[in-house]
Design a protein around this motif. Structure first.
Motif, short mmCIF file in Angstrom:
data_model
loop_
_atom_site.label_atom_id
_atom_site.label_comp_id
_atom_site.label_asym_id
_atom_site.label_seq_id
_atom_site.Cartn_x
_atom_site.Cartn_y
_atom_site.Cartn_z
N MET A 258 0.88 -1.19 0.00
CA MET A 258 0.00 0.00 0.00
C MET A 258 0.90 1.22 0.00
SD MET A 258 -3.25 -0.91 2.42
CE MET A 258 -4.30 -2.34 2.07
N THR A 268 -7.49 6.83 3.53
CA THR A 268 -7.94 5.45 3.77
C THR A 268 -9.34 5.29 3.18
OG1 THR A 268 -8.09 3.76 5.51
CG2 THR A 268 -8.96 5.92 6.06
N PRO A 269 -9.70 4.11 2.71
CA PRO A 269 -11.03 3.94 2.10
C PRO A 269 -12.16 4.14 3.11
CG PRO A 269 -9.68 1.93 1.86
CD PRO A 269 -8.90 2.89 2.70
N HIS A 270 -13.21 4.78 2.66
CA HIS A 270 -14.37 5.03 3.52
C HIS A 270 -15.56 4.17 3.14
CE1 HIS A 270 -13.15 8.46 6.08
NE2 HIS A 270 -12.19 8.51 5.18
N LEU A 272 -15.67 0.58 3.31
CA LEU A 272 -15.41 -0.83 3.64
C LEU A 272 -16.70 -1.63 3.79
CD1 LEU A 272 -12.39 -0.66 6.10
CD2 LEU A 272 -12.42 -0.93 3.62
N MET A 273 -17.79 -0.96 4.11
CA MET A 273 -19.09 -1.63 4.18
C MET A 273 -19.41 -2.35 2.87
SD MET A 273 -21.81 -1.72 6.27
CE MET A 273 -23.46 -2.37 5.99
N LEU A 275 -17.42 -4.04 1.21
CA LEU A 275 -16.80 -5.38 1.21
C LEU A 275 -17.82 -6.43 1.61
CD1 LEU A 275 -13.34 -4.62 2.91
CD2 LEU A 275 -13.85 -4.79 0.46
N ILE A 276 -18.74 -6.04 2.48
CA ILE A 276 -19.80 -6.97 2.87
C ILE A 276 -20.87 -7.04 1.78
CG2 ILE A 276 -21.59 -7.48 4.58
CD1 ILE A 276 -19.87 -6.04 6.65
N LYS A 277 -21.37 -5.86 1.39
CA LYS A 277 -22.46 -5.83 0.41
C LYS A 277 -22.07 -6.58 -0.86
CE LYS A 277 -24.25 -1.38 1.99
NZ LYS A 277 -24.36 0.06 1.64
N VAL A 280 -16.80 -9.36 -0.76
CA VAL A 280 -15.42 -9.30 -1.22
C VAL A 280 -14.50 -9.99 -0.22
CG1 VAL A 280 -13.54 -7.76 -1.90
CG2 VAL A 280 -15.92 -7.12 -2.38
N LEU A 282 -10.66 -9.85 0.92
CA LEU A 282 -9.40 -9.10 0.82
C LEU A 282 -8.33 -9.86 1.58
CD1 LEU A 282 -8.98 -5.27 1.45
CD2 LEU A 282 -7.32 -6.91 2.25
N MET B 258 -21.56 -3.85 9.62
CA MET B 258 -20.74 -2.76 10.15
C MET B 258 -21.71 -1.71 10.66
SD MET B 258 -17.47 -2.38 7.60
CE MET B 258 -16.36 -3.80 7.30
N THR B 268 -13.58 5.26 9.92
CA THR B 268 -13.08 4.13 9.13
C THR B 268 -11.67 3.80 9.61
OG1 THR B 268 -12.87 3.34 6.85
CG2 THR B 268 -12.12 5.58 7.27
N MET B 273 -2.96 -1.07 6.16
CA MET B 273 -1.63 -1.57 5.83
C MET B 273 -1.26 -2.77 6.72
SD MET B 273 1.09 -0.65 3.95
CE MET B 273 2.77 -1.27 3.96
N LEU B 282 -9.66 -10.78 5.18
CA LEU B 282 -10.94 -10.19 5.59
C LEU B 282 -12.00 -10.61 4.57
CD1 LEU B 282 -11.55 -6.49 6.67
CD2 LEU B 282 -13.13 -7.70 5.20
N GLY B 284 -15.98 -10.40 3.53
CA GLY B 284 -17.33 -9.90 3.69
C GLY B 284 -18.29 -10.91 3.07
N ILE B 286 -22.69 -12.27 2.74
CA ILE B 286 -24.12 -12.10 2.97
C ILE B 286 -24.67 -13.51 3.11
CG2 ILE B 286 -26.29 -11.25 2.00
CD1 ILE B 286 -24.61 -8.89 2.28
#
Lengths: 346, 346
Positions: A258, A268-270, A272-273, A275-277, A280, A282, B258, B268, B273, B282, B284, B286
């Protein structure tokens, strides 16, 4: 006695980009090639140095923990080196062997102690393959292996899916994208200059954009019309945020670096929610944990290089005294392809 | 004609916690139990309503996309319902069947059209097991299944590892922690009141803390001395940041919600990093994507509940007109255990 030019870490930088002559200085010392060696010791003559952005992370206060130790003030910079053994009292290393070290010293000659020898690996393959020894610093070394592990182990690439690679013209990125193409993916890369964009298309990327002149999100809209299935992340921050916003359901984000996070106030990404929807996964990884894949990696990539199925470009700075400027170039994104410093011919 | 009390979505809230009587209103209508039914239609009498924090996410401008549709102004709130079929012209649903809907209407009686019938599932198990039908809204329903999929499919729990569960007293969290215990993990939970902390220890958590009165990071230092191997995340934001800062190498973060991200200016994590440095995965997810695991889930949890090996607590609001306050309680963290609204006896 021979002259032994060294590149010394002189001061911890506060800005992202260090200054040559201030944070890194050239020091002229001498090296005695005729000195007697204790058991286990050997001497190396450096051929090529690897210049990697993660070196910036080592230019820190040593009290801050990280996955690699901090550089020591007054000592040479450390990074990947390819060297030739010029004299040896270590039964594992013979005169004439080509050796790689992930933490070799930025100096023309090194005396390697027995307890340091474990950090050196014999890399004589280029004598047989004819590929340059410096490739062991890039596509056949840690950066190439990073791309290979990320794509093969965590990317789960599938035909007709879309791969987005950030920092795509880096030695890691250019291989990650080309591996995606081997799996039949649609591959888009971003890089920091129009020259790099052109290069990416030359080596087989389907599309590319310049993140410095074009908005990332707008370009992902255009260039990834079916969304992103694998994001190979070298950048983090706002680039990661834009990629997440284009991720398809069940997509994978492979995170091996990074570089955006080394600056003083990293973004930083805002989202991350998402990732659930978007379901994803990571995965952060460090390539050194995956030594079990190394033989397979080297065999495959060597074969594909020799067959001309994989492209690879080096940016060569000539002479060890060019190392500070070469690192600054890398941190400013000026290099095209893997940045190395040529110290000596074989 | 019978009285049919409804809970109507009246206005989009701007604050995280909506106001009863403003954003949600009670409406008295009538329902004709003697009306003739078209083919495929059936009538339900609601027994219990599920109150879940994610309902807040549906109280939004419908132009904002999400994984669940927005509530419609002027229509009843929708969430999990357990009902009994009181009249049917649908061959798949018989009078007396107990039925679950993930998007049932918050009203005492519903007329279900043929094209809505696919959202209803027969859940007659409680007639045999003796467990309350309302359990199908919690531990034997979506929340329990969420905990099960997260731990079994993505958590990769291992004996003697440490599991940290945020929002641990929720219906999801309390099962996630207890599943960790079944695998021999050391389980720590955080919740929003001392009463919830006590409850978590009663149901087998090794340790617990109150995130409202104690600093999360300090408590993770104390209560997870070996670091975190699995973080079951219901919260995101600063809680996720603190958990990442305590993650061991090769740890897993399982993210199913979240709740911190529904507020107007959500925080957030700024340490992503670390996901690389600590080699964190991580994921995510459903729960509705994992229907293939549902039979196994229901069989196992029913068996463990009947054997007294799994604890489960409900917080019951008595009467449909209490639904708005019950949702507010959930959003303010006042409920202990799974919040349901009891509408009628079987």
């Amino acid at each position: 006695m021979v002259k032994n030019t060294q590149v010394i870490f002189n001061k911890i930088p506060t800005n992202y980009v260090p200054v040559a002559g201030e944070h890194m200085v050239i020091h002229e010392s001498e090296f005695d090639l005729d000195a007697p060696l204790s058991d286990g010791q050997f001497m190396t003559k450096q051929l090529a140095l690897s210049i990697d952005s993660y070196m910036r992370g080592r230019m820190r206060d040593p009290s801050i923990p990280s996955y690699v130790s901090a550089f020591e003030i007054g000592k040479p910079l450390l990074c990947g080196t390819m060297s030739s053994v010029v004299k040896s009292s270590n039964p594992l290393f013979k005169e004439g062997d080509l050796v790689y070290s992930s933490g070799g010293r930025f100096e023309q000659y090194s005396l390697v102690d027995g307890n340091e020898a474990k950090d050196y690996k014999i890399r004589n393959e280029s004598k047989e393959t004819g590929l340059p020894p410096s490739y062991s610093l890039g596509i056949l070394g840690m950066p190439g292996f990073t791309a290979y592990v990320g794509m093969m182990k965590f990317g789960h690439p599938k035909k007709d899916e879309t791969l987005y690679v950030s920092a795509a013209a880096s030695s890691v990125g250019q291989l990650a994208g080309q591996l995606g193409k081997r799996f039949g993916m649609y591959v888009v890369g971003s890089a920091g200059s129009d020259k790099k964009m052109t290069y990416l298309k030359e080596i087989g990327f389907d599309d590319a954009f310049n993140y410095k002149t074009d908005d990332i999100s707008t370009n992902l809209d255009k260039q990834c019309p079916k969304g992103i299935d694998v994001y190979f992340d070298n950048v983090g921050g706002k680039t990661l945020e834009a990629a997440i916003a284009h991720c398809n359901h069940f997509s994978r984000i492979v995170a091996c670096g990074m570089i955006s996070q080394y600056s003083e106030n990293p973004e930083t990404p805002h989202n991350l929610m998402e990732l659930i929807k978007r379901r994803v996964q990571l995965t952060g990884y460090i390539v050194s944990d995956h030594a079990d894949m190394e033989d397979e990696f080297r065999k495959n990539i060597t074969q594909w290089l020799l067959a001309g199925e994989i492209n690879y470009k080096e940016s060569v700075a000539d002479g060890i005294e060019k190392a500070p400027e070469a690192l600054i170039d890398v941190l400013q994104g000026k290099n095209l392809g893997k940045q190395i410093v040529k110290v000596a011919d074989l």
